[in-house]
Design a protein around this motif. Structure first.
Motif, PDB file in Angstrom:
ATOM      1  N   HIS A  97       0.835  -1.195   0.000  1.00 32.26           N
ATOM      2  CA  HIS A  97       0.000   0.000   0.000  1.00 32.26           C
ATOM      3  C   HIS A  97       0.873   1.250   0.000  1.00 32.26           C
ATOM      4  N   PRO A  98       0.444   2.296  -0.686  1.00 33.12           N
ATOM      5  CA  PRO A  98       1.190   3.556  -0.626  1.00 33.12           C
ATOM      6  C   PRO A  98       1.004   4.211   0.744  1.00 33.12           C
ATOM      7  N   THR A  99       1.977   4.994   1.160  1.00 33.70           N
ATOM      8  CA  THR A  99       1.884   5.729   2.407  1.00 33.70           C
ATOM      9  C   THR A  99       2.584   7.071   2.256  1.00 33.70           C
ATOM     10  N   GLU A 100       2.097   8.020   3.009  1.00 30.45           N
ATOM     11  CA  GLU A 100       2.769   9.321   3.048  1.00 30.45           C
ATOM     12  C   GLU A 100       3.660   9.420   4.274  1.00 30.45           C
ATOM     13  N   GLY A 101       3.531   8.439   5.172  1.00 27.70           N
ATOM     14  CA  GLY A 101       4.361   8.403   6.371  1.00 27.70           C
ATOM     15  C   GLY A 101       5.530   7.460   6.184  1.00 27.70           C
ATOM     16  N   ALA A 102       6.070   7.012   7.298  1.00 31.72           N
ATOM     17  CA  ALA A 102       7.200   6.076   7.271  1.00 31.72           C
ATOM     18  C   ALA A 102       6.738   4.710   6.774  1.00 31.72           C
ATOM     19  N   SER A 103       7.594   4.020   6.057  1.00 27.01           N
ATOM     20  CA  SER A 103       7.294   2.661   5.626  1.00 27.01           C
ATOM     21  C   SER A 103       7.210   1.752   6.850  1.00 27.01           C
ATOM     22  N   THR A 104       6.308   0.782   6.827  1.00 24.36           N
ATOM     23  CA  THR A 104       6.115  -0.125   7.951  1.00 24.36           C
ATOM     24  C   THR A 104       5.531  -1.434   7.446  1.00 24.36           C
ATOM     25  N   THR A 105       5.381  -2.406   8.319  1.00 23.04           N
ATOM     26  CA  THR A 105       4.717  -3.661   7.982  1.00 23.04           C
ATOM     27  C   THR A 105       3.647  -3.942   9.026  1.00 23.04           C
ATOM     28  N   GLU A 106       2.627  -4.692   8.637  1.00 19.20           N
ATOM     29  CA  GLU A 106       1.552  -5.087   9.548  1.00 19.20           C
ATOM     30  C   GLU A 106       1.217  -6.545   9.300  1.00 19.20           C
ATOM     31  N   LEU A 107       0.675  -7.216  10.308  1.00 17.12           N
ATOM     32  CA  LEU A 107       0.274  -8.615  10.203  1.00 17.12           C
ATOM     33  C   LEU A 107      -1.210  -8.721  10.547  1.00 17.12           C
ATOM     34  N   TYR A 108      -1.961  -9.339   9.660  1.00 19.13           N
ATOM     35  CA  TYR A 108      -3.382  -9.616   9.890  1.00 19.13           C
ATOM     36  C   TYR A 108      -3.636 -11.076   9.597  1.00 19.13           C
ATOM     37  N   LEU A 109      -4.428 -11.730  10.435  1.00 18.74           N
ATOM     38  CA  LEU A 109      -4.938 -13.048  10.118  1.00 18.74           C
ATOM     39  C   LEU A 109      -6.267 -12.838   9.405  1.00 18.74           C
ATOM     40  N   MET A 110      -6.422 -13.453   8.241  1.00 15.53           N
ATOM     41  CA  MET A 110      -7.620 -13.252   7.436  1.00 15.53           C
ATOM     42  C   MET A 110      -8.732 -14.192   7.886  1.00 15.53           C
ATOM     43  N   CYS A 111      -9.968 -13.712   7.780  1.00 15.98           N
ATOM     44  CA  CYS A 111     -11.136 -14.522   8.102  1.00 15.98           C
ATOM     45  C   CYS A 111     -12.230 -14.217   7.087  1.00 15.98           C
ATOM     46  N   ASP A 112     -13.146 -15.172   6.911  1.00 17.92           N
ATOM     47  CA  ASP A 112     -14.240 -14.979   5.966  1.00 17.92           C
ATOM     48  C   ASP A 112     -15.319 -14.069   6.523  1.00 17.92           C
ATOM     49  N   ASP A 113     -15.499 -14.063   7.836  1.00 17.06           N
ATOM     50  CA  ASP A 113     -16.550 -13.269   8.484  1.00 17.06           C
ATOM     51  C   ASP A 113     -15.969 -12.687   9.771  1.00 17.06           C
ATOM     52  N   LEU A 114     -15.551 -11.429   9.707  1.00 19.94           N
ATOM     53  CA  LEU A 114     -14.898 -10.805  10.853  1.00 19.94           C
ATOM     54  C   LEU A 114     -15.816 -10.753  12.067  1.00 19.94           C
ATOM     55  N   ASP A 115     -17.085 -10.403  11.861  1.00 27.34           N
ATOM     56  CA  ASP A 115     -18.000 -10.299  13.002  1.00 27.34           C
ATOM     57  C   ASP A 115     -18.174 -11.645  13.695  1.00 27.34           C
ATOM     58  N   ALA A 116     -18.303 -12.724  12.921  1.00 25.51           N
ATOM     59  CA  ALA A 116     -18.435 -14.056  13.518  1.00 25.51           C
ATOM     60  C   ALA A 116     -17.148 -14.451  14.240  1.00 25.51           C
ATOM     61  N   THR A 117     -16.005 -14.112  13.664  1.00 21.50           N
ATOM     62  CA  THR A 117     -14.726 -14.412  14.297  1.00 21.50           C
ATOM     63  C   THR A 117     -14.599 -13.668  15.622  1.00 21.50           C
ATOM     64  N   LEU A 118     -14.953 -12.376  15.624  1.00 20.07           N
ATOM     65  CA  LEU A 118     -14.882 -11.591  16.865  1.00 20.07           C
ATOM     66  C   LEU A 118     -15.852 -12.126  17.905  1.00 20.07           C
ATOM     67  N   ALA A 119     -17.033 -12.577  17.480  1.00 17.77           N
ATOM     68  CA  ALA A 119     -18.007 -13.140  18.416  1.00 17.77           C
ATOM     69  C   ALA A 119     -17.470 -14.440  19.022  1.00 17.77           C
ATOM     70  N   GLY A 120     -16.855 -15.285  18.190  1.00 18.25           N
ATOM     71  CA  GLY A 120     -16.264 -16.520  18.691  1.00 18.25           C
ATOM     72  C   GLY A 120     -15.145 -16.268  19.682  1.00 18.25           C
ATOM     73  N   LEU A 121     -14.323 -15.272  19.389  1.00 19.97           N
ATOM     74  CA  LEU A 121     -13.244 -14.921  20.312  1.00 19.97           C
ATOM     75  C   LEU A 121     -13.791 -14.296  21.593  1.00 19.97           C
ATOM     76  N   ALA A 122     -14.848 -13.487  21.476  1.00 17.76           N
ATOM     77  CA  ALA A 122     -15.467 -12.885  22.667  1.00 17.76           C
ATOM     78  C   ALA A 122     -15.989 -13.972  23.608  1.00 17.76           C
ATOM     79  N   ALA A 123     -16.512 -15.066  23.034  1.00 18.60           N
ATOM     80  CA  ALA A 123     -17.000 -16.181  23.849  1.00 18.60           C
ATOM     81  C   ALA A 123     -15.855 -16.837  24.630  1.00 18.60           C
ATOM     82  N   LYS A 124     -14.625 -16.637  24.166  1.00 18.21           N
ATOM     83  CA  LYS A 124     -13.445 -17.157  24.862  1.00 18.21           C
ATOM     84  C   LYS A 124     -12.791 -16.091  25.728  1.00 18.21           C
ATOM     85  N   GLY A 125     -13.459 -14.936  25.876  1.00 10.39           N
ATOM     86  CA  GLY A 125     -12.941 -13.872  26.730  1.00 10.39           C
ATOM     87  C   GLY A 125     -12.012 -12.895  26.043  1.00 10.39           C
ATOM     88  N   VAL A 126     -11.909 -12.969  24.713  1.00 12.98           N
ATOM     89  CA  VAL A 126     -11.017 -12.076  23.966  1.00 12.98           C
ATOM     90  C   VAL A 126     -11.826 -10.892  23.463  1.00 12.98           C
TER      91      VAL A 126
END
Length: 116
Positions: free
Chosen positions: A49-78
């Motif tokens: 991705h282009p940036t106007e700030g400093a170059s950096t890196t990020e890590l994301y785990l991909m999921c098909d349904d973010l809301d369902a993933t967050l709900a599943g993690l919330a059930a585990k206390g996350v």
């Protein structure tokens, strides 16, 4: 020829973060010796991705349904950290690891390269 991606998460509490990845996220792993776990990640892709700030890196785990993933993690206390961010290309959020580091979660809304 490249045959995979090796990502590194530097942690102030590596043991707790490893336990989270193993026990909460259920990531398969191997012990490289002395409890040093190496986790299998889902197929990967890399965006630049282009940036106007400093170059950096990020890590994301991909999921098909973010809301369902967050709900599943919330059930585990996350709980999510910060705001859920919606954009034309996808939606992302962060969860906290035991060390306090953030781990990104991402639902793509564009063609993905991970299955090529």
């Amino acid at each position: 020829m490249m045959n995979g991606t090796h990502a590194i998460l530097y942690s102030t509490d590596a043991e707790a973060d490893r336990a989270f990845l193993r026990d909460v996220l259920g990531l398969p792993n191997v012990d490289a010796g002395g409890g040093w776990l190496i986790f299998q990640l889902p197929p990967a892709e890399l965006g630049v991705h282009p940036t106007e700030g400093a170059s950096t890196t990020e890590l994301y785990l991909m999921c098909d349904d973010l809301d369902a993933t967050l709900a599943g993690l919330a059930a585990k206390g996350v709980r999510p950290v910060g705001e859920r961010v919606e954009a034309r290309w996808g939606v992302r959020a962060y969860v906290a690891l035991p060390s306090g580091a953030r781990l990104g979660l991402y639902e793509a809304r564009h063609p993905v390269a991970r299955d090529l």
